[in-house]
Design an enzyme around this catalytic site. Structure first.
Site, short mmCIF file in Angstrom:
data_model
loop_
_atom_site.label_atom_id
_atom_site.label_comp_id
_atom_site.label_asym_id
_atom_site.label_seq_id
_atom_site.Cartn_x
_atom_site.Cartn_y
_atom_site.Cartn_z
N TYR A 136 0.81 -1.21 0.00
CA TYR A 136 0.00 0.00 0.00
C TYR A 136 0.85 1.27 0.00
O TYR A 136 0.46 2.28 -0.57
CB TYR A 136 -0.89 0.04 1.24
CG TYR A 136 -2.20 -0.68 1.12
CD1 TYR A 136 -2.26 -2.04 0.84
CD2 TYR A 136 -3.39 0.01 1.29
CE1 TYR A 136 -3.46 -2.69 0.74
CE2 TYR A 136 -4.61 -0.65 1.19
CZ TYR A 136 -4.64 -1.99 0.93
OH TYR A 136 -5.84 -2.63 0.82
N LYS A 186 2.95 -15.14 2.76
CA LYS A 186 3.20 -15.85 1.50
C LYS A 186 4.72 -16.06 1.43
O LYS A 186 5.40 -15.67 0.46
CB LYS A 186 2.65 -15.00 0.33
CG LYS A 186 2.70 -15.67 -1.04
CD LYS A 186 1.66 -16.76 -1.24
CE LYS A 186 1.89 -17.45 -2.57
NZ LYS A 186 1.10 -18.70 -2.72
N ASP A 218 -3.08 -18.10 0.53
CA ASP A 218 -4.02 -18.79 -0.36
C ASP A 218 -4.74 -19.90 0.39
O ASP A 218 -5.96 -20.06 0.30
CB ASP A 218 -3.31 -19.32 -1.63
CG ASP A 218 -1.99 -20.02 -1.36
OD1 ASP A 218 -1.52 -20.03 -0.20
OD2 ASP A 218 -1.41 -20.58 -2.32
N ASP A 242 -6.78 -7.00 4.12
CA ASP A 242 -7.89 -6.35 3.42
C ASP A 242 -8.77 -7.41 2.75
O ASP A 242 -9.99 -7.41 2.91
CB ASP A 242 -7.32 -5.39 2.36
CG ASP A 242 -8.41 -4.69 1.57
OD1 ASP A 242 -9.40 -4.26 2.18
OD2 ASP A 242 -8.26 -4.56 0.33
N ASP A 246 -12.81 -9.01 4.06
CA ASP A 246 -14.05 -9.00 3.26
C ASP A 246 -14.60 -10.42 3.15
O ASP A 246 -15.81 -10.65 3.23
CB ASP A 246 -13.79 -8.46 1.84
CG ASP A 246 -14.07 -6.96 1.71
OD1 ASP A 246 -13.85 -6.23 2.70
OD2 ASP A 246 -14.52 -6.52 0.62
#
Ligand code: NAD
Ligand code: IPM
Ligand code: MN
Length: 347
Positions: A136, A186, A218, A242, A246
């Site tokens: 970001y 990751k 993942d 983020d 959701d």
């Protein structure tokens, strides 16, 4: 008791209004609400999504209640003028590095999620998302390659102190809950993640009572729908947090239910629903304000130490849901105001 209210764009003002009604109904002595412009609304009025005057308000209060920003008409502006820069700017300027996004199934909603009821019923987790770093805030840009192709880039990076401080937040949160922490990264591909994992393991030595595990992002996305009950606290970086939050919201029924707290090293915090400005339903009076109302509860808890008042709000929301109050997001027909009224009646 000063609280800034930054309603923003789209459904932001609609849902924030209901949370403000709830705060006002508590009869808190000395409550002072100070409105400020953010997002596309601020850009239209002042030419900037996060005007200096808004930042000044933010720095003068104990807590910030934030609605949402975002407006498709602004998607072609230069990036620094886009509405999203308001929330990103506030997080960075105020050092709000720790984002707490709790997700649990409310009684009565087990059948309304997109998971099987027995899978959904077990969800009671907290996502601790780092908020000041990662891809970001790395160097970004668009350039031409020598052979004439456009190339966009965003640098992902974390410094070890940035990982360390969010790891501590994760471990402390786990200590206060089920003493299980899952660090999501990751590391099989990214150097940023390898450092993340190494530092989390170092910090773990200070929390021997917490059971630490690691999971690739993942797999985590998959496990969240397979067996979300396995998670207690998840700690992860800005981008992964983020996306996973959701996803977690749908596991408990709706993005209109998930609140969040963005905390600094001090007492100042910003509190917002995890959803955005929802342009597809804005102006219709049908958005679910519960996520914002629950964010107001987190504000009272984390910035003002008013645990009893926070629980009062959370209980009122739970009761409204248990009594069958449902917005369109949960397959019902209650509008924004009606849901606000239902929560107020149960306060
Ligand atoms: P969104 O969260 O705004 O909406 C996604 C979907 O969920 C939409 O179908 C929307 O109608 C629904 N939804 C969201 N909140 C709801 C609520 N309270 N009640 C009922 N339904 C709800 O995400 P998006 O569509 O990807 O983004 C829209 C805009 O919001 C974009 O400009 C984006 O950048 C911005 N955004 C802002 C924030 C923020 O201010 N913190 C967060 C996410 C997205
Ligand atoms: C969120 C939002 C923001 C983010 C956007 C609007 C910048 O999606 O708060 O979850 O990506 O952090
Ligand atoms: Mn998001």
């Amino acid at each position: 008791m000063k609280i800034a209210v930054f309603a923003g764009d789209g459904i932001g003002p609609e849902v924030t209004q209901e949370a403000v009604r709830v705060l006002e109904a508590l009869g808190l002595p000395d409550l002072e609400l100070i409105a400020g412009d953010v997002g596309a609304a601020a850009w239209r009025k002042h030419g900037h999504p996060l005007p200096e005057a808004t930042l000044e308000i933010a720095r003068s209060v104990g807590g910030i209640l934030f609605g949402a920003v975002g407006d498709f008409e602004c998607d072609t502006l230069e990036r620094h003028l886009r509405p999203e820069q308001a929330i990103l700017g506030l997080r960075k300027e105020l050092g709000l590095f720790a984002n707490l996004r709790p997700a649990r199934v409310f009684a009565g909603l087990e059948d309304l999620t997109t998971l099987r009821p027995e899978v959904a019923a077990a969800i009671d987790l907290l996502i601790v998302r780092e908020l000041n770093g990662d891809v970001y805030f790395g160097e970004k840009g668009m350039r031409m390659t020598p052979d004439g192709r456009r190339k966009g880039y965003d640098v992902m990076s974390y410094a070890e102190d940035e990982v360390r401080r969010i790891a501590h937040v994760g471990f402390r949160a786990a200590m206060g809950r089920g003493k299980k922490l899952c660090s999501v990264d990751k590391a099989n591909v990214l150097e940023t993640s390898q450092l993340w994992r190494d530092v989390v393991i170092e910090v773990a030595a200070e929390y021997p009572q917490v059971e630490l595990s690691h999971m690739y992002v993942d797999n985590c996305a998959m496990q969240l729908v397979k067996n979300p009950g396995q998670f207690d606290v998840i700690v992860t970086g800005n981008l992964f947090g983020d996306i996973l939050s959701d996803q977690a919201s749908m596991c408990v029924g709706s993005i209109g239910l998930l609140a969040s707290a963005s905390l600094s090293e001090g007492t100042l915090g910003l509190y917002e629903p995890i959803h955005g400005s929802a342009p597809d339903i804005a102006g219709k009076g049908i958005a679910n304000p519960m996520a914002t109302i629950l964010s107001a509860a987190m504000l009272l808890r984390h910035s003002f130490g008013l645990e009893a008042q926070a629980v009062r709000i959370e209980t009122a929301v739970s009761k409204a849901l248990a009594d069958g109050i449902r917005g369109g997001d949960l397959g019902g027909s209650a509008g924004t105001r009606e849901i606000g009224d239902a929560v107020l009646a149960r306060l």
